[in-house]
Scaffold this motif. Structure first.
Motif, PDB file in Angstrom:
ATOM      1  N   GLY A  54       0.780  -1.215   0.000  1.00 14.05           N
ATOM      2  CA  GLY A  54       0.000   0.000   0.000  1.00 14.05           C
ATOM      3  C   GLY A  54       0.816   1.270   0.000  1.00 14.05           C
ATOM      4  N   ARG A  55       1.959   1.254   0.642  1.00 10.85           N
ATOM      5  CA  ARG A  55       2.737   2.483   0.784  1.00 10.85           C
ATOM      6  C   ARG A  55       4.168   2.132   1.167  1.00 10.85           C
ATOM      7  N   LEU A  56       5.116   2.848   0.602  1.00 12.44           N
ATOM      8  CA  LEU A  56       6.533   2.631   0.903  1.00 12.44           C
ATOM      9  C   LEU A  56       6.931   3.458   2.111  1.00 12.44           C
ATOM     10  N   VAL A  57       7.636   2.858   3.064  1.00 12.56           N
ATOM     11  CA  VAL A  57       8.104   3.560   4.260  1.00 12.56           C
ATOM     12  C   VAL A  57       9.544   3.150   4.558  1.00 12.56           C
ATOM     13  N   PHE A  58      10.218   3.991   5.311  1.00  9.24           N
ATOM     14  CA  PHE A  58      11.570   3.677   5.787  1.00  9.24           C
ATOM     15  C   PHE A  58      11.492   2.784   7.010  1.00  9.24           C
ATOM     16  N   LYS A  59      12.392   1.831   7.080  1.00 11.55           N
ATOM     17  CA  LYS A  59      12.569   1.086   8.323  1.00 11.55           C
ATOM     18  C   LYS A  59      13.513   1.899   9.199  1.00 11.55           C
ATOM     19  N   TYR A 105      15.036  11.915   0.235  1.00 15.96           N
ATOM     20  CA  TYR A 105      14.511  10.688  -0.361  1.00 15.96           C
ATOM     21  C   TYR A 105      13.081  10.992  -0.762  1.00 15.96           C
ATOM     22  N   ARG A 106      12.887  11.265  -2.052  1.00 18.99           N
ATOM     23  CA  ARG A 106      11.573  11.656  -2.569  1.00 18.99           C
ATOM     24  C   ARG A 106      10.901  10.435  -3.189  1.00 18.99           C
ATOM     25  N   TYR A 107       9.672  10.151  -2.736  1.00 22.73           N
ATOM     26  CA  TYR A 107       8.894   9.017  -3.223  1.00 22.73           C
ATOM     27  C   TYR A 107       7.541   9.529  -3.682  1.00 22.73           C
ATOM     28  N   ASP A 108       7.198   9.293  -4.944  1.00 24.30           N
ATOM     29  CA  ASP A 108       5.925   9.748  -5.492  1.00 24.30           C
ATOM     30  C   ASP A 108       4.942   8.582  -5.477  1.00 24.30           C
ATOM     31  N   LEU A 109       4.070   8.589  -4.499  1.00 20.50           N
ATOM     32  CA  LEU A 109       3.091   7.519  -4.321  1.00 20.50           C
ATOM     33  C   LEU A 109       2.095   7.472  -5.468  1.00 20.50           C
ATOM     34  N   GLY A 110       1.815   8.611  -6.085  1.00 22.95           N
ATOM     35  CA  GLY A 110       0.859   8.669  -7.180  1.00 22.95           C
ATOM     36  C   GLY A 110       1.351   8.011  -8.453  1.00 22.95           C
ATOM     37  N   GLU A 111       2.648   7.885  -8.634  1.00 24.49           N
ATOM     38  CA  GLU A 111       3.201   7.260  -9.827  1.00 24.49           C
ATOM     39  C   GLU A 111       3.702   5.848  -9.578  1.00 24.49           C
ATOM     40  N   CYS A 112       3.720   5.408  -8.345  1.00 24.70           N
ATOM     41  CA  CYS A 112       4.267   4.102  -7.990  1.00 24.70           C
ATOM     42  C   CYS A 112       3.407   2.976  -8.553  1.00 24.70           C
ATOM     43  N   GLU A 134      -5.163   3.536   2.580  1.00 23.17           N
ATOM     44  CA  GLU A 134      -5.938   4.773   2.515  1.00 23.17           C
ATOM     45  C   GLU A 134      -5.023   5.944   2.165  1.00 23.17           C
ATOM     46  N   ASN A 135      -4.794   6.119   0.876  1.00 28.05           N
ATOM     47  CA  ASN A 135      -3.863   7.142   0.403  1.00 28.05           C
ATOM     48  C   ASN A 135      -4.536   8.154  -0.504  1.00 28.05           C
ATOM     49  N   SER A 136      -5.850   8.198  -0.538  1.00 32.42           N
ATOM     50  CA  SER A 136      -6.527   9.103  -1.465  1.00 32.42           C
ATOM     51  C   SER A 136      -6.503  10.536  -0.942  1.00 32.42           C
ATOM     52  N   VAL A 137      -6.201  11.455  -1.844  1.00 31.82           N
ATOM     53  CA  VAL A 137      -6.158  12.887  -1.529  1.00 31.82           C
ATOM     54  C   VAL A 137      -6.746  13.641  -2.714  1.00 31.82           C
ATOM     55  N   PHE A 138      -7.074  14.902  -2.523  1.00 29.54           N
ATOM     56  CA  PHE A 138      -7.610  15.721  -3.596  1.00 29.54           C
ATOM     57  C   PHE A 138      -6.514  16.412  -4.395  1.00 29.54           C
ATOM     58  N   ARG A 140      -2.679  16.032  -5.978  1.00 28.23           N
ATOM     59  CA  ARG A 140      -1.632  15.059  -6.294  1.00 28.23           C
ATOM     60  C   ARG A 140      -0.294  15.404  -5.648  1.00 28.23           C
ATOM     61  N   ASP A 141      -0.073  16.675  -5.359  1.00 32.55           N
ATOM     62  CA  ASP A 141       1.190  17.071  -4.735  1.00 32.55           C
ATOM     63  C   ASP A 141       1.348  16.482  -3.340  1.00 32.55           C
ATOM     64  N   LYS A 142       0.251  16.153  -2.680  1.00 25.63           N
ATOM     65  CA  LYS A 142       0.327  15.543  -1.351  1.00 25.63           C
ATOM     66  C   LYS A 142       0.777  14.084  -1.407  1.00 25.63           C
ATOM     67  N   LEU A 143       0.789  13.495  -2.601  1.00 24.88           N
ATOM     68  CA  LEU A 143       1.250  12.120  -2.757  1.00 24.88           C
ATOM     69  C   LEU A 143       2.770  12.032  -2.896  1.00 24.88           C
ATOM     70  N   VAL A 144       3.430  13.158  -3.029  1.00 30.22           N
ATOM     71  CA  VAL A 144       4.896  13.172  -3.072  1.00 30.22           C
ATOM     72  C   VAL A 144       5.388  13.223  -1.633  1.00 30.22           C
ATOM     73  N   LEU A 145       6.043  12.145  -1.207  1.00 32.42           N
ATOM     74  CA  LEU A 145       6.486  12.006   0.181  1.00 32.42           C
ATOM     75  C   LEU A 145       8.004  12.088   0.259  1.00 32.42           C
ATOM     76  N   HIS A 146       8.484  12.642   1.336  1.00 35.55           N
ATOM     77  CA  HIS A 146       9.921  12.679   1.615  1.00 35.55           C
ATOM     78  C   HIS A 146      10.140  11.757   2.813  1.00 35.55           C
ATOM     79  N   LEU A 147      10.504  10.512   2.518  1.00 44.76           N
ATOM     80  CA  LEU A 147      10.543   9.471   3.539  1.00 44.76           C
ATOM     81  C   LEU A 147      11.587   9.717   4.620  1.00 44.76           C
TER      82      LEU A 147
END
Length: 177
Positions: A54-59, A105-112, A134-138, A140-147
């Motif tokens: 569902g989502r990439l995270v750092f250990k 570390y930039r991760y774009d959840l919308g393009e993954c 549950e990753n839905s947002v209005f 798309r810029d909020k889907l770019v995460l800096h892990l």
């Protein structure tokens, strides 16, 4: 004579097939329907497999620091460029040797594509997919995460990380109205 026999047998086979299909349709029409009551029962009865991507995270280490050493293997294996790593070489004051330091570390959840190639390529076991869906947002810029700058605590449904509600084989995990 033989053509008549094949004509009637084919017509009879067609009628038999039509009756069989109609029987299946009527059986499904009268079976009670079960609908997953998602928003209402998501905290009590929802089950999501622990293997769901569902989502990439750092250990993280015990001290809270991330395990990433900015080797860029995950960035290189990502087929559509959803991971972008910025790093620089700095001299370690203790040893005097140069060491690569992670800046972003930039991760774009919308393009993954959730293919997990980045997780498999990581030699340091620094990243993983959670089953938080549950990753839905209005925006798309909020889907770019800096892990590297965020600390993932389990999202909106932290009990889902362990699978959520217990799965019962052969039953729908839903409540009735």
């Amino acid at each position: 004579m033989e053509n008549n026999k094949s004509y009637f047998s084919e017509a009879l086979a067609g009628v038999k097939s039509l009756i069989t299909g109609f029987g299946v349709t009527m059986k499904e029409y009268f079976t009670p329907k079960v609908t997953e009551q998602y928003p209402e029962n998501r905290k009590t009865r929802l089950h999501v497999s622990a293997r769901h991507r569902g989502r990439l995270v750092f250990k993280r280490n015990e001290d809270g620091s991330h395990k990433c050493v900015a080797c860029t293997m995950c960035e290189k294996t990502c087929p559509n460029g959803t991971i972008t790593i910025k790093s620089e070489m700095r001299e370690d004051p203790e040893t005097g040797k140069k060491k690569r330091v992670l800046l972003d570390y930039r991760y774009d959840l919308g393009e993954c594509m959730f293919c997990q190639l980045c997780v498999n390529a990581c030699n340091f076991d620094a990243i993983e997919f959670t089953n938080d869906f549950e990753n839905s947002v209005f925006d798309r810029d909020k889907l770019v995460l800096h892990l590297d700058k965020e600390k993932y605590e389990g999202g909106s449904l932290p009990e889902l990380i362990n699978g959520g509600a217990e799965m019962e084989i052969g039953k729908f995990n839903t409540g009735t109205k």
